[in-house]
Scaffold this active site. Structure first.
Site, PDB file in Angstrom:
ATOM      1  N   ASP A 322       0.832  -1.196   0.000  1.00 49.31           N
ATOM      2  CA  ASP A 322       0.000   0.000   0.000  1.00 49.31           C
ATOM      3  C   ASP A 322       0.870   1.252   0.000  1.00 49.31           C
ATOM      4  O   ASP A 322       1.965   1.239  -0.577  1.00 49.31           O
ATOM      5  CB  ASP A 322      -0.925  -0.028   1.218  1.00 49.31           C
ATOM      6  CG  ASP A 322      -2.303   0.538   0.920  1.00 49.31           C
ATOM      7  OD1 ASP A 322      -2.393   1.763   0.746  1.00 49.31           O
ATOM      8  OD2 ASP A 322      -3.279  -0.238   0.865  1.00 49.31           O
ATOM      9  N   HIS A 368      -3.830   6.038   3.566  1.00 50.28           N
ATOM     10  CA  HIS A 368      -4.576   4.864   3.115  1.00 50.28           C
ATOM     11  C   HIS A 368      -3.983   3.576   3.644  1.00 50.28           C
ATOM     12  O   HIS A 368      -4.693   2.707   4.174  1.00 50.28           O
ATOM     13  CB  HIS A 368      -4.590   4.880   1.580  1.00 50.28           C
ATOM     14  CG  HIS A 368      -5.396   3.807   0.943  1.00 50.28           C
ATOM     15  ND1 HIS A 368      -4.888   2.554   0.628  1.00 50.28           N
ATOM     16  CD2 HIS A 368      -6.695   3.798   0.529  1.00 50.28           C
ATOM     17  CE1 HIS A 368      -5.833   1.835   0.048  1.00 50.28           C
ATOM     18  NE2 HIS A 368      -6.933   2.557  -0.027  1.00 50.28           N
ATOM     19  N   SER A 547     -11.167  -1.056  -0.704  1.00 48.83           N
ATOM     20  CA  SER A 547      -9.896  -1.103   0.029  1.00 48.83           C
ATOM     21  C   SER A 547     -10.121  -1.453   1.490  1.00 48.83           C
ATOM     22  O   SER A 547      -9.272  -2.077   2.127  1.00 48.83           O
ATOM     23  CB  SER A 547      -9.180   0.249  -0.046  1.00 48.83           C
ATOM     24  OG  SER A 547      -8.497   0.411  -1.248  1.00 48.83           O
TER      25      SER A 547
END
Length: 862
Positions: A322, A368, A547
């Site tokens: 990520d 994120h 996600s």
């Protein structure tokens, strides 16, 4: 008499170039005005239909929008045009010619529908604008598309079979092209209707050498350092950077020169394959920070799972590929809810050992990777929120940079690093979470993940947030679990992708819903960072996205691995398809796959062990027709350690011949269509039933069609063009010669004339030179063909156009193309397809060599 001269081009497509004559003389005796340098025919894809009042029809003098229902067959792919008003296309701001368009606010059809059948509407807008359309089926509420959601669908779940009125209505401000489809075969249902436009890193290519060339590889093996323009990604795979020399040879422009350079690499004998270094992105729309309840853990039955596996996955390494992890400025530790579980990771974006998320100047800093990692492995410390597998080792791997984007080369490199481990050691991670996507199918990526699966690794990926069914990789890969997202009521989230490639679903949240009626938006809460007093500090926030769904699955797999370390992908697949990982209804769906994740069931299945066996078919659905695939070999994969006994084909439809081979693995079925036993133009459905181990059964859905609609096919009036092989400065391909063709008995024929060199120049006149031969419709009348939602044909195959050379007094005849509304996709089945960034179609011309006129009576447009 001059002898017939023919040149046969030996390629996947056979082309005959011939100088033709009759018995009375030679081509030199034929007047130039009668000589045809190029001619041929265009076939039409099965089930193609055209709206009865496109701009081609409305431009006719006295024409008005149709008021009668247009009758459609049982299977169709129809392209159409709707506009709320009349006007002139805005130019040049929206990349349109200043053409007039007519009003046509709605189109009405009569569509035969049976229970279980689905009508799909795809909206493409026009001139680059997003236009909202409505799809309404008689007796049911309308379903609307928008700029964010370009697909609307209606499924008849109950009621009577029969003919239903279906209305497509434009509720926007500008005209729109659209495709309306209802098909039985999986090929057209899963087809792409837009040109591939995957982003890629300019000046880079992923190159795989042939085995013989790889042994030496002098041009590639000079260094593995980025500074040298070469980086090794695998045994025979390298990341190449374009040199200045290559850039000059490719035209010196960016980005088109990258694709030209890749085409030149493919011509080199030592190169087995060359593809762009595609860019990927995180799969998460941003939600507003809210302090809500973690309803999502209760939905997956987490508290029960933690009683079965109280260590929370201790001893298992989970890699999170990520954006990296948040670390406060001046701090040596990670987010306090993660720090205790973090083990040494790596940064493949900056090529170092510090996988820190530096934040982003593109959009907001949502951190994120930190949010995803928290759902997997936040610690239990009474200070924040725990992760699904709170006891696992968290291995951060940074492959996404600014704005949550990254490259496929970094992803391949990172997975190879995880798979290969240290010298002589097992893989660095047992579970890999990839909350990223948007890639096409890349052979090198498939290969490195397959190597990991062979070593017992498990890969999980987010399905994507485009609210569509087009496959997104790596989620759609064969060796990856694809996870769609649901809201608080277990319904598919409004943004989530769906399709036949989805394996299961998990909570992803939906900021626009309070589906579980707890008074809060359905967001997924996890670790993050927020801006306080000018600096970012560790905190928590709610986000939505596939996600957020994927790490729920990764955490559960980690707990399963803790219970039974030898579990591999085959075991997990068997448990999934037998309903042991999810709240499985007994019937797979395109929205949630085999159901919504149930952590308690999954961990329980692992703790009790799983012997199986379970049979699974590949492909899972067989679609056969007399114009497509008439025979299919189906592989039956065996999951679980127990042996398969007594396997046999119990039953199958009478319109199939099935030959079984259970003598060796993989077991196979040869399925052959018997078209003479089918009703013409009516899709037949059934199951092949395989029984084994006493009471176990595998049902393989089969669709069979005898297509006889060939003469009824119509993709609309076609403009056939010879265009230059390079676009102009605006990226537009300009026509050098142009003819029109109308359908006759299900196909088009065309014929160009030789350019006589006199003014006024004829549109159909062709001068000697190199061209692309293309054809297509201009449904919305904006002066371009081959845009998304319009029919398109390219010689010899759409997406793989080749140069046609016209020579003096030489006739090229018998050329054949196929037109249709679908577009080629980049996949393992079509590795030579390249993306077309900002492709605007092919621009039509008028008799003076300028853009097409807005005058509806101009002869050149008829």
């Amino acid at each position: 008499m001059r002898a017939l001269i023919a040149l046969i081009v030996l390629s996947p497509w056979m082309v005959v170039l011939a100088g033709c004559s009759d018995s009375g003389g030679s081509d030199d005796d034929v007047p130039e005005s009668l000589f045809s340098p190029l001619s041929g025919a265009i076939a039409i894809e099965a089930n193609s239909r055209i709206d009865q009042d496109t701009m081609d029809q409305l431009r006719r003098e006295g024409a008005s929008p149709a008021t009668a229902e247009q009758q459609l067959p049982a299977s169709f792919v129809l392209a159409g045009y709707v506009s709320p008003n009349a006007g002139t296309y805005p130019a040049p701001a929206r990349a349109c010619q200043p053409q007039d368009y007519e009003q046509d606010p709605l189109d009405t059809f009569s569509v035969p529908l049976a229970v279980g059948e689905t009508v799909v509407l795809k909206s493409f807008g026009t001139c680059g604008a997003d236009v909202a359309l409505e799809l309404q089926v008689e007796g049911y509420p309308a379903v609307r598309t928008s700029g964010r959601d370009e697909t609307a669908q209606f499924r008849l779940n109950a009621g009577q079979a029969g003919d239903y009125q279906v209305v497509v209505r434009n509720v926007g401000n500008l005209p729109s092209r659209y495709v309306l489809l209802k098909t039985a075969g999986t090929a057209q249902q899963n087809a792409a209707y837009e040109w591939p436009d995957h982003g890629y890193v300019e000046g880079e290519a992923i190159v795989t050498l042939t085995e013989s060339a790889s042994a030496a590889a002098p041009a590639f093996n000079m260094s593995a350092q980025r500074s040298a323009g070469v980086r090794k990604l695998g045994e025979r795979t390298w990341l190449r950077t374009m040199t200045n020399t290559a850039r000059a040879m490719a035209g010196g422009q960016m980005p088109p020169d990258t694709l030209a350079w890749i085409r030149s690499l493919r011509e080199q004998p030592e190169v087995e394959s060359a593809v762009p270094n595609y860019q990927m992105r995180s799969q998460s729309p941003v939600g507003e920070p809210l302090y809500g309840k973690q309803w999502h853990y209760g939905m997956i039955n987490g508290p029960v799972a933690w009683q079965i596996e109280p260590s929370g996955g201790a001893g298992v390494n989970v890699a999170v590929l990520d954006t990296g992890l948040f670390r406060a400025s001046g701090s040596s530790g990670w987010h306090p809810d993660l720090d205790r579980n973090v083990v040494t990771g790596r940064d493949f974006v900056d090529n170092d050992s510090d996988p820190r998320d530096p934040g982003s100047s593109v959009g907001g800093n949502v951190y994120h990777g930190t949010h995803v990692a928290g759902t997997v492995a936040s610690v239990i410390d009474n200070k924040g929120s725990g992760g699904v597998a709170f006891g696992t080792n968290l291995l951060p791997v940074r492959v996404l940079g600014e704005g949550g984007t990254g490259s496929s080369a970094d992803l391949i490199d990172a997975i190879a690093w995880l798979v290969n481990g240290s010298s002589g050691q097992p893989p660095r991670a047992q579970v890999v979470n990839m909350s990223l996507g948007g890639l096409p199918e890349i052979p090198q990526l498939e290969s490195v993940m397959a190597a990991g699966v062979n070593k017992g690794m498990l890969f999980v990926a987010a399905a994507g947030n485009a609210a569509g069914s087009e496959k997104s990789y790596p989620a759609a890969s064969r060796n990856v679990l694809a996870v769609s997202a649901v809201d608080g009521a277990r319904n598919l989230a409004s943004y989530s992708n769906f399709g036949s490639w989805i394996d299961l679903a998990a909570p992803g949240g939906d900021a626009g819903r309070d589906a579980n009626t707890d008074g809060e938006a359905d967001l997924i809460w996890s670790t993050s960072a927020v801006l306080k007093s000018g600096q970012y500090e560790a905190d928590y926030r709610g986000l939505q996205g596939t996600s957020m769904a994927a790490p729920h699955v990764s955490g559960v797999l980690a707990m399963m691995k803790a219970e039974k370390p030898e579990l591999d992908y085959g075991d997990i697949r068997a448990l999934l398809e037998s309903g042991e990982l999810t709240e499985y209804s007994g019937r797979r769906s395109d929205q949630v796959g085999f159901g919504v994740l149930d952590a308690a069931k999954a961990v329980s299945a692992a703790s009790q062990g799983f012997a199986g066996p379970v049979l699974s078919a590949s492909p899972a659905v067989v679609s056969l027709s007399n114009e497509g695939v008439e025979a299919q070999v189906v592989e039956l994969n065996v999951y679980g350690s127990a042996p398969v006994t007594g396997a046999s084909v119990d039953s199958h439809p009478a319109w199939l011949r099935v030959t079984e081979d259970f003598s060796q693995k993989p077991f196979t079925l040869e399925v052959i269509l018997l078209p003479d036993r089918l009703t013409p133009d009516v899709a037949a459905r059934g199951d092949i039933v395989v029984s084994y181990n006493g009471s176990k059964q595998l049902h393989i859905p089969v669709i069979g069609q005898l297509i006889t609609d060939e003469k009824a096919r119509n993709a609309g009036k076609h403009f056939v063009l010879l265009v230059g092989t390079e676009p102009n400065e605006q990226g537009v391909y300009l026509a050098e010669a142009q003819v029109t063709a109308t359908v006759q008995d299900g196909e088009y024929s065309f014929q160009f004339e030789a350019d006589d060199g006199e003014e006024p120049r004829q549109l159909s006149g062709v001068a000697p030179g190199d061209y692309y031969l293309v054809a297509g419709t201009d449904i919305d009348g904006d002066g371009f063909i081959c845009q998304s939602g319009e029919a398109c044909a390219e010689y010899p195959v759409t997406g793989l156009r080749e140069v046609v050379t016209v020579k003096v007094r030489q006739s090229i005849s018998g050329l054949r193309m196929t037109t249709g509304f679908s577009r080629p996709t980049i996949s393992a089945a079509s590795p030579d397809i390249l993306p077309r960034p900002k492709f605007k179609g092919y621009q039509l011309i008028d008799s003076r060599g300028r853009a097409v006129s807005t005058n509806p009576t101009r002869k050149a447009l008829q």
